[in-house]
Design a protein around this motif. Structure first.
Motif, mmCIF file in Angstrom:
data_model
loop_
_atom_site.group_PDB
_atom_site.id
_atom_site.type_symbol
_atom_site.label_atom_id
_atom_site.label_comp_id
_atom_site.label_asym_id
_atom_site.label_seq_id
_atom_site.Cartn_x
_atom_site.Cartn_y
_atom_site.Cartn_z
ATOM 1 N N PRO A 221 0.749 -1.083 0.007
ATOM 2 C CA PRO A 221 0.048 -0.069 0.041
ATOM 3 C C PRO A 221 0.900 1.245 0.034
ATOM 4 C CG PRO A 221 -0.791 -1.684 1.608
ATOM 5 C CD PRO A 221 0.366 -2.062 1.134
ATOM 6 N N GLU A 281 -13.703 4.077 -5.122
ATOM 7 C CA GLU A 281 -13.285 2.514 -5.207
ATOM 8 C C GLU A 281 -13.814 1.863 -6.339
ATOM 9 O OE1 GLU A 281 -15.095 0.819 -1.699
ATOM 10 O OE2 GLU A 281 -13.926 2.145 -0.347
ATOM 11 N N VAL A 294 -4.292 3.612 -10.046
ATOM 12 C CA VAL A 294 -4.417 3.578 -8.843
ATOM 13 C C VAL A 294 -4.082 5.001 -8.229
ATOM 14 C CG1 VAL A 294 -4.002 2.637 -6.355
ATOM 15 C CG2 VAL A 294 -4.125 1.067 -8.524
ATOM 16 N N GLN A 297 -3.610 3.782 -1.710
ATOM 17 C CA GLN A 297 -4.207 2.832 -0.805
ATOM 18 C C GLN A 297 -3.496 2.997 0.472
ATOM 19 O OE1 GLN A 297 -3.129 -1.197 -1.409
ATOM 20 N NE2 GLN A 297 -4.955 -2.270 -0.420
ATOM 21 N N LYS A 302 -9.592 -0.220 1.089
ATOM 22 C CA LYS A 302 -9.462 -0.702 -0.302
ATOM 23 C C LYS A 302 -8.836 0.531 -0.975
ATOM 24 C CE LYS A 302 -14.172 -3.126 -0.417
ATOM 25 N NZ LYS A 302 -15.334 -3.115 -1.027
ATOM 26 N N PRO A 303 -8.289 0.107 -2.151
ATOM 27 C CA PRO A 303 -7.741 1.140 -3.165
ATOM 28 C C PRO A 303 -8.640 1.978 -3.586
ATOM 29 C CG PRO A 303 -8.131 -0.885 -4.437
ATOM 30 C CD PRO A 303 -8.309 -1.246 -2.883
#
Length: 505
Positions: A221, A281, A294, A297, A302-303
């Motif tokens: 993350p 999300e 992305v 995170q 959750k990303p």
């Protein structure tokens, strides 16, 4: 807890170290440029050893200037130029080749072959990216195929790859003496090798580029309470500090601009321009030439995803005026020179030095200055350069609105060019929406610090960070709708003139 958080900001043209307090205020910084290596047309490289040496120097100097030591830092974050690929020997610590920079176009045939074969759609679906020279995978493939001994070293497990975040994390945590080989989800999402849904390296994508999985860093993350590792007492900080935040520079800027809610967007003006829109999300797949990436995170949450419009050449076009044309002595002069004229005098400059990125993705394009007459001066070219930054941003904003249905009410901006007040006014005029700059304009470093500080409880929540955000200046549009439309139509005409210039088949 210590009073400060540090951030390494390893950018395309320079590396800096910044130190922030709880209010998000800058306490100290030091910054050094590194060499831009241009071995032949379209190739752009950096020396990874030079980048590591610069990193050590800026850390030591900033700490010394502020009279601080490692124990004064609660955590350390890293942000970095994304997609720039480094392949090095895990046993010796020596790079096998220079870092191949995100602007480099030597892999154009690799990218176009993937598209012609139909594999481009696989990459778009799994990685959220088009096959392009921009991303890391083609660069790694090129090194494996063109640098003697690297393929064999990779098969043995000695040759490892990372973007510059991984290179610095490995060195900061000990290098050949137990350095960690990790990256974060945002950097991994820029390689064409990570599956956006699983957040893991994808075997099919690895196969397309012939890259052994053993070369790749472990994906973590962007903000990690357990940390990626700890700095060494014999390293540049001269003490142990947990490394708990890492994010590619544009995603770090989203954190620094506190764009935590779906629909919030920011535009960073650096070597290139990078406009990101938080989609929450939800994975929004672009139909209009944007990237799905992305956003960040945080810990085990959750990303969060984003749509991104990446523009290759904006600030570097101003550098070109300085270094190649010699019509300004420093970047600041671009504003005073451009102010000598009321408009660009019919001149349009499309700085497609590395082809065109979003939303066109045309590696066959090259730069063009059009509309010149005997009347025009260097001031018109300077103004057209500033306008090119703003028109390229409009291209991306229009694509983003079509993909997301979100109409921007205001554009949050950051990065070096935002000190150019004329450019920001032109940006408001070209877009027709207000442009807002925060007090801390260097939001990439701030975002890395926020990611690191959230992980260790230095900041307790995203609300803490929102309270730190303050507007420095706002520009409102002055142009009429007719001016705006006429200028943009001519810009689109100028873009057409740059296409089909280089053969990439």
């Amino acid at each position: 807890m210590a009073d400060f958080v540090g951030a390494v900001d390893q950018g395309t043209t320079s590396t800096r170290f910044m130190i922030f307090d709880k209010g998000g205020n800058e306490i100290a910084r030091h910054q050094l440029e590194h060499e831009q290596i241009l071995p032949q047309q379209g190739w752009v490289e950096h020396n990874p050893i030079e980048i590591w040496e610069r990193t050590k120097t800026v850390i030591g100097t900033a700490l010394g200037t502020a009279n601080l030591q490692a124990s004064d830092l609660a955590a350390l974050g890293i942000t970095n130029q994304r997609e720039t690929a480094v392949v090095w020997d895990r046993k010796t610590g020596r790079p096998y080749y220079n870092a191949i920079v995100w602007q480099d176009t030597r892999t154009d045939r690799i990218a176009s072959a993937l598209d012609r074969s139909g594999k481009g759609d696989v990459i778009r679906q799994k990685a959220g990216l088009p096959p392009a020279t921009y991303f890391s995978a083609g660069k790694v493939q090129w090194i494996l195929e063109n640098v003697d001994g690297v393929r064999e070293a990779a098969e043995r497990g000695d040759a490892i790859f990372g973007n510059t975040d991984s290179w610095l994390l490995w060195n900061l945590t000990g290098g050949t003496d137990g350095g960690v080989h990790v990256t974060d989800v945002t950097n991994a999402s820029r390689t064409m090798l990570m599956n956006l849904e699983t957040l893991d390296w994808d075997e099919e994508l690895l196969g397309l580029f012939g890259i052994p999985r053993s070369m790749l860093p472990e994906i973590k993350p962007s903000s990690l309470p357990s940390g990626y590792g700890t700095t060494r007492a014999n390293g540049p900080l001269r003490g142990e500090v947990p490394l708990t935040g890492a994010a590619g520079d544009q995603q770090a800027a989203m954190i620094g601009q506190v764009c935590f809610s779906p629909g919030e967007a920011k535009n960073t003006y650096g070597t290139g321009n990078f406009l990101l829109l938080n989609t929450g999300e939800e994975l929004v797949r672009s139909k209009n030439g944007l990237l799905t990436t992305v956003c960040y995170q945080l810990g085990d949450a959750k990303p969060v995803y984003a749509l991104e419009g990446s523009i290759a050449v904006t600030g570097s076009a101003v550098q070109w005026l300085r270094d190649q044309l010699g019509i300004i002595r420093n970047a600041g002069e671009s504003e005073s020179l451009a102010r000598q004229v009321e408009d660009s005098g019919g001149v349009y400059f499309v700085p497609a030095f590395s082809g065109l990125f979003a939303p066109y993705w045309r590696s066959d394009a090259r730069g063009a200055i059009v509309g010149l007459s005997r009347y025009n001066t260097n001031a018109h070219i300077a103004r057209a350069t500033l306008e090119s930054i703003c028109y390229q941003t409009r291209d991306v904003v229009e694509a983003m609105e079509q993909d997301s249905g979100v109409h921007l009410d205001v554009l949050r901006v950051d990065g070096g060019i935002t000190v150019n007040e004329l450019c920001m006014q032109i940006q408001a005029d070209v877009l027709g929406v207000p442009v807002s700059r925060p007090v801390v304009a260097e939001t990439t470093a701030l975002g890395a610090a926020y990611a690191a500080g959230l992980a260790v409880g230095f900041w307790s929540s995203q609300d803490d960070l929102r309270q730190n955000w303050n507007e420095s200046k706002r520009w409102s549009p002055d142009w009429s709708e007719e001016q705006r439309d006429t200028g943009y139509q001519k810009w689109k005409k100028a873009v057409e003139r740059t296409l089909d210039w280089v053969d990439v088949d």
